[in-house]
Design a protein around this motif. Sequence first.
Motif, PDB file in Angstrom:
ATOM      1  N   LEU A   4       0.795  -1.368  -0.400  1.00  0.00           N
ATOM      2  CA  LEU A   4       0.071   0.137  -0.137  1.00  0.00           C
ATOM      3  C   LEU A   4       0.498   1.168  -0.127  1.00  0.00           C
ATOM      4  N   LYS A   5       1.639   1.223   0.543  1.00  0.00           N
ATOM      5  CA  LYS A   5       3.255   1.616   0.848  1.00  0.00           C
ATOM      6  C   LYS A   5       3.874   2.573  -0.904  1.00  0.00           C
ATOM      7  N   TYR A   6       4.286   1.673  -1.241  1.00  0.00           N
ATOM      8  CA  TYR A   6       4.651   1.204  -2.379  1.00  0.00           C
ATOM      9  C   TYR A   6       3.505   2.364  -3.353  1.00  0.00           C
ATOM     10  N   LEU A   7       2.122   1.758  -3.777  1.00  0.00           N
ATOM     11  CA  LEU A   7       1.917   1.850  -4.771  1.00  0.00           C
ATOM     12  C   LEU A   7       1.000   2.955  -3.774  1.00  0.00           C
ATOM     13  N   GLU A   8       0.997   3.755  -2.999  1.00  0.00           N
ATOM     14  CA  GLU A   8       0.377   5.245  -3.169  1.00  0.00           C
ATOM     15  C   GLU A   8      -0.978   4.762  -2.914  1.00  0.00           C
ATOM     16  N   ILE A   9      -1.434   4.272  -2.038  1.00  0.00           N
ATOM     17  CA  ILE A   9      -2.819   4.197  -1.660  1.00  0.00           C
ATOM     18  C   ILE A   9      -3.227   4.109  -0.371  1.00  0.00           C
ATOM     19  N   GLY A  10      -4.058   5.002  -0.177  1.00  0.00           N
ATOM     20  CA  GLY A  10      -4.913   5.307   1.168  1.00  0.00           C
ATOM     21  C   GLY A  10      -4.092   5.722   2.460  1.00  0.00           C
ATOM     22  N   PHE A  11      -4.396   5.915   3.381  1.00  0.00           N
ATOM     23  CA  PHE A  11      -3.729   6.596   4.661  1.00  0.00           C
ATOM     24  C   PHE A  11      -2.546   6.045   4.237  1.00  0.00           C
ATOM     25  N   VAL A  12      -1.943   4.850   4.500  1.00  0.00           N
ATOM     26  CA  VAL A  12      -0.717   4.570   4.334  1.00  0.00           C
ATOM     27  C   VAL A  12       0.426   5.608   3.755  1.00  0.00           C
ATOM     28  N   ALA A  13      -0.393   5.570   2.549  1.00  0.00           N
ATOM     29  CA  ALA A  13       0.699   6.596   1.699  1.00  0.00           C
ATOM     30  C   ALA A  13       1.316   7.664   2.627  1.00  0.00           C
ATOM     31  N   GLU A  14       0.292   8.385   3.678  1.00  0.00           N
ATOM     32  CA  GLU A  14       0.966   9.250   3.818  1.00  0.00           C
ATOM     33  C   GLU A  14       2.063   9.048   5.531  1.00  0.00           C
ATOM     34  N   LEU A  15       2.372   7.658   5.784  1.00  0.00           N
ATOM     35  CA  LEU A  15       3.401   7.294   6.290  1.00  0.00           C
ATOM     36  C   LEU A  15       3.966   7.525   7.018  1.00  0.00           C
ATOM     37  N   SER A  16       5.555   7.481   7.601  1.00  0.00           N
ATOM     38  CA  SER A  16       6.542   6.940   6.979  1.00  0.00           C
ATOM     39  C   SER A  16       7.375   5.675   6.625  1.00  0.00           C
ATOM     40  N   TRP A  17       8.127   5.860   5.712  1.00  0.00           N
ATOM     41  CA  TRP A  17       8.740   4.205   5.968  1.00  0.00           C
ATOM     42  C   TRP A  17       8.571   3.783   7.220  1.00  0.00           C
ATOM     43  N   TRP A  18       9.282   4.275   7.946  1.00  0.00           N
ATOM     44  CA  TRP A  18       9.851   3.859   8.922  1.00  0.00           C
ATOM     45  C   TRP A  18       8.443   3.182   9.957  1.00  0.00           C
ATOM     46  N   TRP A  19       7.505   3.763   9.830  1.00  0.00           N
ATOM     47  CA  TRP A  19       6.543   2.221  10.325  1.00  0.00           C
ATOM     48  C   TRP A  19       6.270   1.444   9.231  1.00  0.00           C
ATOM     49  N   VAL A  20       5.840   2.365   8.423  1.00  0.00           N
ATOM     50  CA  VAL A  20       5.627   0.506   7.093  1.00  0.00           C
ATOM     51  C   VAL A  20       6.947  -0.705   7.447  1.00  0.00           C
ATOM     52  N   LEU A  21       7.949  -0.308   7.884  1.00  0.00           N
ATOM     53  CA  LEU A  21       8.811  -1.401   7.954  1.00  0.00           C
ATOM     54  C   LEU A  21       9.222  -1.852   9.511  1.00  0.00           C
ATOM     55  N   ALA A  22       9.212  -1.462  10.411  1.00  0.00           N
ATOM     56  CA  ALA A  22       8.542  -1.041  11.917  1.00  0.00           C
ATOM     57  C   ALA A  22       8.322  -2.935  12.014  1.00  0.00           C
ATOM     58  N   PRO A  23       7.186  -3.375  11.594  1.00  0.00           N
ATOM     59  CA  PRO A  23       6.764  -4.805  11.369  1.00  0.00           C
ATOM     60  C   PRO A  23       7.638  -5.798  11.317  1.00  0.00           C
ATOM     61  N   PHE A  24       8.481  -5.443  10.504  1.00  0.00           N
ATOM     62  CA  PHE A  24       9.616  -6.196  10.102  1.00  0.00           C
ATOM     63  C   PHE A  24      10.826  -6.825  10.779  1.00  0.00           C
ATOM     64  N   ALA A  25      11.233  -5.606  11.768  1.00  0.00           N
ATOM     65  CA  ALA A  25      12.742  -5.120  12.760  1.00  0.00           C
ATOM     66  C   ALA A  25      11.995  -5.720  14.119  1.00  0.00           C
ATOM     67  N   LEU A  26      10.565  -5.443  14.148  1.00  0.00           N
ATOM     68  CA  LEU A  26      10.216  -6.507  15.740  1.00  0.00           C
ATOM     69  C   LEU A  26      10.505  -7.736  15.202  1.00  0.00           C
ATOM     70  N   ALA A  27       9.949  -8.488  13.802  1.00  0.00           N
ATOM     71  CA  ALA A  27       9.838  -9.789  14.072  1.00  0.00           C
ATOM     72  C   ALA A  27      11.298 -10.878  13.788  1.00  0.00           C
ATOM     73  N   VAL A  28      12.099  -9.915  13.643  1.00  0.00           N
ATOM     74  CA  VAL A  28      13.487 -10.285  13.319  1.00  0.00           C
ATOM     75  C   VAL A  28      13.763 -10.182  15.013  1.00  0.00           C
ATOM     76  N   ALA A  29      13.831  -8.422  15.833  1.00  0.00           N
ATOM     77  CA  ALA A  29      14.328  -9.001  16.909  1.00  0.00           C
ATOM     78  C   ALA A  29      13.694 -10.628  17.872  1.00  0.00           C
ATOM     79  N   TRP A  30      11.878 -10.703  17.385  1.00  0.00           N
ATOM     80  CA  TRP A  30      11.099 -11.302  18.284  1.00  0.00           C
ATOM     81  C   TRP A  30      12.067 -12.955  18.245  1.00  0.00           C
ATOM     82  N   TRP A  31      12.483 -13.072  16.420  1.00  0.00           N
ATOM     83  CA  TRP A  31      12.976 -14.644  16.435  1.00  0.00           C
ATOM     84  C   TRP A  31      14.437 -14.961  17.218  1.00  0.00           C
TER      85      TRP A  31
END
Length: 70
Positions: A4-31
């Motif tokens: 959604l961020k890449y295609l700039e759809i909806g409210f996600v287009a206005e979010l920073s990339w940090w917010w979009v990629l944060a779940p991936f970083a959290l998953a790596v930390a959990w593992w």
Amino acid sequence: MMLLKYLEIGFVAELSWWWVLAPFALAVAWWAWADASGYTKRKAMEKMDLKKKNRLEKQRESLGIKPRRR
């Protein structure tokens, strides 16, 4: 969210990339934590123990042996 961020759809287009990629970083930390602390191994052993217990109970039941009372 990443699509959604890449295609700039909806409210996600206005979010920073940090917010979009944060779940991936959290998953790596959990593992990393789960492997380092032994959580993954412990859960695998619990699952194997439960399978073993169920298998033994099924074999005893098929032989007509009453389950032990504790």
